[in-house]
Design an enzyme around this catalytic site. Structure first.
Site, PDB file in Angstrom:
ATOM      1  N   CYS A   1       0.826  -1.223   0.000  1.00 15.43           N
ATOM      2  CA  CYS A   1       0.000   0.000   0.000  1.00 15.43           C
ATOM      3  C   CYS A   1       0.853   1.264   0.000  1.00 15.43           C
ATOM      4  O   CYS A   1       0.321   2.374  -0.105  1.00 15.43           O
ATOM      5  CB  CYS A   1      -0.953   0.015   1.186  1.00 15.43           C
ATOM      6  SG  CYS A   1      -2.197  -1.280   1.072  1.00 15.43           S
TER       7      CYS A   1
ATOM      8  N   HIS B   1     -12.106  10.571  -8.643  1.00 21.28           N
ATOM      9  CA  HIS B   1     -11.028  10.653  -9.625  1.00 21.28           C
ATOM     10  C   HIS B   1      -9.929  11.608  -9.190  1.00 21.28           C
ATOM     11  O   HIS B   1      -9.461  12.458  -9.954  1.00 21.28           O
ATOM     12  CB  HIS B   1     -11.577  11.012 -11.016  1.00 21.28           C
ATOM     13  CG  HIS B   1     -12.247   9.844 -11.674  1.00 21.28           C
ATOM     14  ND1 HIS B   1     -13.456   9.359 -11.238  1.00 21.28           N
ATOM     15  CD2 HIS B   1     -11.861   9.060 -12.704  1.00 21.28           C
ATOM     16  CE1 HIS B   1     -13.803   8.321 -11.983  1.00 21.28           C
ATOM     17  NE2 HIS B   1     -12.837   8.113 -12.872  1.00 21.28           N
TER      18      HIS B   1
ATOM     19  N   GLU C   1     -13.482   0.013   1.391  1.00 23.83           N
ATOM     20  CA  GLU C   1     -12.376   0.240   0.461  1.00 23.83           C
ATOM     21  C   GLU C   1     -12.242  -0.923  -0.523  1.00 23.83           C
ATOM     22  O   GLU C   1     -11.859  -0.729  -1.670  1.00 23.83           O
ATOM     23  CB  GLU C   1     -11.075   0.393   1.259  1.00 23.83           C
ATOM     24  CG  GLU C   1      -9.911   0.924   0.451  1.00 23.83           C
ATOM     25  CD  GLU C   1      -8.672   1.144   1.308  1.00 23.83           C
ATOM     26  OE1 GLU C   1      -8.461   2.276   1.735  1.00 23.83           O
ATOM     27  OE2 GLU C   1      -7.929   0.174   1.539  1.00 23.83           O
TER      28      GLU C   1
HETATM   29 ZN   LIG Z   1      -5.526   1.207  -0.734  1.00 19.87          ZN
END
Ligand SMILES: [Zn+2]
Length: 137
Positions: A34, A75, A123
């Site tokens: 990440c 975005h 997420e």
């Molecule tokens: Zn992530």
């Protein structure tokens, strides 16, 4: 989808679901992969409650709520947002930032004493965060 909701005595409870696409990274080696910039389609559920409707019969305007979140995050690279100047954009911190934005909006724009009860931020399909403020109004 049904969501866990805290107990409350309000007559009306509104839930708004929305999705946005954004990139982020956690700039620390402890975050593993990440640490690299990558993207998610975030799913957000916003719960707002109150007792009084406005003159149009709305508790809160769904589209105004959506615009608030989409304009800020859709975005975009979340790390560029001013809210993440001092802390990385994790699911936890993003849920709190969205809560603060919604709370500020309903406090400033709505005369009918609304309360944001929680934000659920998903997420990935398998992980989500629930943010609920301590010491509700
Ligand atoms: Zn992530």
């Amino acid at each position: 989808m049904f969501y866990p909701i805290p107990d409350h005595d309000y007559e009306y409870e509104l839930n708004k679901d929305l999705n946005f696409s954004a990139a982020h990274h956690i700039p620390d080696a402890r975050a593993g992969k990440c640490e690299r910039v990558h993207g998610h389609t975030y799913h957000v559920n916003i719960t707002i409650a109150g007792d009084v409707l406005d003159d149009l019969g709305f508790l809160v305007n769904f589209s105004a709520l959506k615009k608030l979140i989409m304009d800020a995050f859709d975005h975009r690279l979340l790390n560029d947002h001013e809210a993440f100047r001092d802390i990385p954009p994790t699911s936890e911190t993003l849920a709190k930032v969205i809560y603060d934005m919604v709370d500020e909006y309903i406090t400033a724009e709505q005369p009918n004493k609304l309360e944001c009860l929680q934000i659920i931020l998903k997420e990935t399909p398998t992980s989500y965060v629930v943010y609920r403020p301590k010491g509700r109004k």
